[in-house]
Scaffold this active site. Structure first.
Site, PDB file in Angstrom:
ATOM      1  N   THR A  55      29.384  22.520  -9.761  1.00 35.19           N
ATOM      2  CA  THR A  55      30.450  23.484  -9.544  1.00 35.19           C
ATOM      3  C   THR A  55      30.256  24.144  -8.195  1.00 35.19           C
ATOM      4  O   THR A  55      29.145  24.473  -7.821  1.00 35.19           O
ATOM      5  CB  THR A  55      30.385  24.570 -10.633  1.00 35.19           C
ATOM      6  OG1 THR A  55      30.742  23.957 -11.866  1.00 35.19           O
ATOM      7  CG2 THR A  55      31.304  25.732 -10.342  1.00 35.19           C
ATOM      8  N   GLY A  78      26.212  26.135 -13.650  1.00 37.95           N
ATOM      9  CA  GLY A  78      25.385  25.796 -14.807  1.00 37.95           C
ATOM     10  C   GLY A  78      26.155  25.920 -16.106  1.00 37.95           C
ATOM     11  O   GLY A  78      27.384  25.918 -16.104  1.00 37.95           O
ATOM     12  N   ARG A  96      38.205  23.434 -23.874  1.00 38.62           N
ATOM     13  CA  ARG A  96      37.058  24.291 -23.529  1.00 38.62           C
ATOM     14  C   ARG A  96      37.230  24.868 -22.112  1.00 38.62           C
ATOM     15  O   ARG A  96      37.604  24.177 -21.185  1.00 38.62           O
ATOM     16  CB  ARG A  96      35.768  23.480 -23.614  1.00 38.62           C
ATOM     17  CG  ARG A  96      34.486  24.276 -23.287  1.00 38.62           C
ATOM     18  CD  ARG A  96      34.067  24.136 -21.852  1.00 38.62           C
ATOM     19  NE  ARG A  96      32.758  24.730 -21.561  1.00 38.62           N
ATOM     20  CZ  ARG A  96      32.269  24.888 -20.328  1.00 38.62           C
ATOM     21  NH1 ARG A  96      32.971  24.489 -19.287  1.00 38.62           N
ATOM     22  NH2 ARG A  96      31.100  25.438 -20.139  1.00 38.62           N
ATOM     23  N   GLY A 120      28.131  27.283 -18.587  1.00 42.04           N
ATOM     24  CA  GLY A 120      29.000  28.450 -18.509  1.00 42.04           C
ATOM     25  C   GLY A 120      28.938  29.371 -19.710  1.00 42.04           C
ATOM     26  O   GLY A 120      29.086  30.592 -19.572  1.00 42.04           O
TER      27      GLY A 120
HETATM   28  C1  SD4 Z   1      31.114  25.415 -16.562  1.00 46.42           C
HETATM   29  N1  SD4 Z   1      29.735  26.509 -14.944  1.00 46.42           N
HETATM   30  O1  SD4 Z   1      32.229  24.951 -16.771  1.00 46.42           O
HETATM   31  C2  SD4 Z   1      30.568  25.365 -15.178  1.00 46.42           C
HETATM   32  C3  SD4 Z   1      29.882  24.054 -15.016  1.00 46.42           C
HETATM   33  C4  SD4 Z   1      29.084  23.905 -13.797  1.00 46.42           C
HETATM   34  O2  SD4 Z   1      28.281  22.521 -12.196  1.00 46.42           O
HETATM   35  O3  SD4 Z   1      28.579  24.821 -13.195  1.00 46.42           O
HETATM   36  N2  SD4 Z   1      28.937  22.699 -13.345  1.00 46.42           N
HETATM   37  O4  SD4 Z   1      30.402  25.870 -17.459  1.00 46.42           O
END
Ligand code: SD4
Length: 290
Positions: A151, A203, A179, A205
């Site tokens: 992300t 990370g 989701r 979420g």
């Molecule tokens: C999430 N924080 O959808 C995001 C995913 C993520 O790198 O950080 N991916 O939970």
């Protein structure tokens, strides 16, 4: 003296940071810088966790989450948006063209078309093949650092000293349809307070939402903590709720009004990119577990 302009961004996104830096150096404002910066990753089909080329949910649909926040506390967000390459720009339109903050799903998509965005298939040859492979076992795992964590969250301070931020993602690969993660949730995946600083997260979420991570970090900076110490406290807060779990990654990134930055994560591996007149760097951050 405050460091400005400056831009930081989660992970090692060279092209995105370059783009944002270009905008800042040519006198552009922080809001344009973060939008145009993260758009680079949204358009990049080889990044499989953002925008076009992002991995789909378990039904095979790519659904995107993004938000943006400016120096005045204005913000816009889209959740579970399909068929649009640049959710961050739709989020900005929500902020600027509607009295609302969050648009979801079909409504967000309809709004995007009304605003002139084009419909595009976001699944690529590569992500389609991976999805078909995944279907054979349909096992959902949040693999540390590799699979799910690219992300892009970006924070910038422009020449006026004003702060803005943006965050955009396709979320967790093979998530349950519908989701929504932390990335488009103001206060969780991103928070900006122009008097104090900004923070963003990457990370798993769910864990970031449970502690309203980015808001927490900005508030800790308001109380006097450095960006580094505030990120450490943010991760510790999450680990207090997860004493038995080691199988997930979170990375926090923060900047304060002086242009000081910091980051911290659960497991080694999270890095952030920082561009200012002091240099262009990719910084490794320390972690809760060694
Ligand atoms: C999430 N924080 O959808 C995001 C995913 C993520 O790198 O950080 N991916 O939970």
């Amino acid at each position: 003296n405050p460091i400005k302009p400056i831009v930081v961004c989660t992970w090692n996104f060279f092209n995105a940071t370059e783009k944002a830096w270009e905008v800042l150096k040519s006198g552009g404002n922080a809001l344009d810088a973060v939008e145009q910066g993260v758009m680079v990753e949204e358009a990049d089909e080889t990044n499989e966790t953002v925008g076009k080329g992002g991995r789909p949910d378990r039904d095979g649909n790519v659904t995107l989450d993004a938000c943006i926040m400016d120096k005045d506390g204005n913000c816009g967000s889209v959740v579970c948006l399909q068929n649009i390459v640049h959710p961050v720009s739709v989020a900005r339109k929500v902020m600027e063209e509607t009295p609302h903050i969050i648009l979801a799903g079909k409504g967000a998509e309809k709004f995007a078309y009304e605003q002139g965005f084009k419909k595009e298939d976001l699944l690529t040859e590569s992500t389609r093949k991976q999805y078909e492979e995944w279907l054979k076992t349909s096992k959902y795992e949040t693999t540390i650092n590799i699979e799910n964590h690219d992300t892009i969250g970006m924070l910038a301070i422009d020449e006026n000293g004003d702060i803005s931020g943006a965050c955009t993602t396709s979320g967790m690969a093979y998530k349950v349809a519908g989701r929504v993660g932390d990335s488009p949730i103001i206060g969780a995946g991103l928070f900006i307070d122009n008097e104090v600083g900004g923070a963003t997260a990457t990370g798993v979420g769910e864990e970031v939402i449970r502690t309203v991570g980015s808001f927490l970090i900005v508030e800790l900076m308001r109380q006097g903590k450095s960006p580094q110490k505030a990120c450490e406290e943010g991760v510790k807060r999450i680990m207090q709720k997860n004493k038995a779990r080691k199988d997930f990654q979170i990375g926090f990134l923060a900047i304060n009004k002086n242009g000081e930055t910091g980051g911290y994560c659960v497991h080694p591996g999270f890095t952030y990119r920082e561009y200012s007149d002091n240099g262009h760097e990719n910084r490794e951050v320390t972690s809760f577990y060694e």
